[in-house]
Design an enzyme around this catalytic site. Structure first.
Site, short mmCIF file in Angstrom:
data_model
loop_
_atom_site.label_atom_id
_atom_site.label_comp_id
_atom_site.label_asym_id
_atom_site.label_seq_id
_atom_site.Cartn_x
_atom_site.Cartn_y
_atom_site.Cartn_z
CE1 TYR A 107 -14.64 37.76 -7.39
CE2 TYR A 107 -16.75 39.12 -7.17
CZ TYR A 107 -15.67 38.29 -7.87
OH TYR A 107 -16.14 37.98 -9.14
CE LYS A 146 -18.07 35.71 -6.35
NZ LYS A 146 -18.36 35.88 -7.89
CD GLU A 205 -16.62 30.08 -14.76
OE1 GLU A 205 -17.45 29.96 -13.96
OE2 GLU A 205 -15.44 30.35 -14.44
CG LEU A 227 -16.92 30.75 -8.67
CD1 LEU A 227 -15.86 30.68 -7.73
CD2 LEU A 227 -17.76 32.23 -8.89
#
Ligand SMILES: Cc1ncc(COP(=O)(O)O)c(C=O)c1O
Length: 282
Positions: free
Chosen positions: A33, A147, A180, A204
């Site tokens: 996505y 993702k 992250e 990501l």
């Protein structure tokens, strides 16, 4: 203005979309996505987001049913139809629909879901006062650069943040390396230099992350893509988070410790200003 969905070639009101119980993204999280924003009717970074979607597709051996150019045209058309100027667009590609079994049929047809919605309300305090966070163990798999819709670890991290009464959860690996946040990239500022985890399989590679790094030299800030650990994050002058929806937010308290002065610092504030200017002038 109407929130719209595109699903299998049909356009409908967003709450009317239905997927099959045999949909592989529903059964396995076997999907990829993107989330991208428009500002006053103009998308920011749409090409970059769709290029990352193509990279995610290649990484999981999924063939996108549209070229990037056709997908961009479809996204633009749907946004125009919705008449939502400041839109948050979600693009998902599912591996397809077939009876449940792990190994997929090589002929299964991926399909695209797009939703166009209003950008959710973002509290002003996020920018002017910053957010609070906790750290959580990074228990995710080794392909975080994809993702993917398989987001259970991220979902649980967000839940931990809520349980702790803070805004955000920041992933830390067993060796102490900060990777992250559950839906944002993490940066620290130390002695005027901006540091963030390298764009490898552990994070990501955020589109906002890249735009922010590219802004740095023009603002007189040096940057390095390098790892740092939890202690270095606690001791940083500033910490901030980036993603396409919330843009840039200072993290002013992490695990109950005050970061810097406990207020968004000068580097973060300058980047917030420059990023707002960049997104709104295209
Ligand atoms: C795990 C993770 N890291 C980073 C980001 C930031 O990516 P971007 O700046 O492309 O929105 C996101 C966005 O959703 C994310 O889910």
């Amino acid at each position: 203005m109407t929130e719209l969905a595109y699903l299998n070639g049909e356009i409908m009101a967003v709450d009317r979309g239905r997927v099959s119980i045999n949909d592989r993204s529903f059964l396995f999280g076997d999907g990829i996505y993107e989330v991208v924003r428009s500002y006053d009717g103009v998308f920011f970074g749409l090409e970059e987001h769709l290029a990352r979607l193509a990279r995610s597709a290649a990484a999981v051996e999924m063939e996108l049913p549209f070229s990037e150019a056709d997908l961009a045209a479809l996204v633009r058309e749907l946004r125009e139809k919705s008449e939502i100027a400041d839109a948050m667009v979600y693009v998902q590609v599912s591996r397809g629909v077939e009876p449940r079994r792990h190994i997929f049929d090589l002929n299964v047809k991926p399909y695209v879901l797009i939703t166009v919605r209003h950008v959710p309300h973002i509290p002003e305090r996020y920018w002017y006062e910053g957010v609070t966070a906790v750290t959580v163990p990074d228990v995710r798999w080794g392909m975080c650069h994809i993702k993917s819709t398989s987001l259970l670890a991220n979902v649980m991290a967000g839940h931990r943040a809520r349980q702790a009464g803070v805004d955000e959860a920041i992933f830390v690996r067993e060796d102490g390396t900060v990777t992250e946040a559950y839906a944002s990239n993490v940066f620290i500022v130390r002695d005027g230099t901006v540091l963030t985890h390298p764009a490898n399989n552990r994070i990501l590679g955020g589109i906002t992350r890249r735009f922010v790094l590219d802004l740095c030299p023009g603002l007189g800030f040096s940057y390095r893509e390098t790892t740092f650990d939890r202690e270095e994050m606690y001791a940083a002058d500033e910490v901030f988070l980036t993603n396409s929806v919330h843009e840039i937010r200072a993290a002013v308290e992490i695990d109950g410790r005050r970061i810097g002065t406990g207020r968004p610092g000068p580097v973060t504030r300058e980047l917030i200003r420059a990023y707002k200017e960049l997104t709104r002038k295209r």
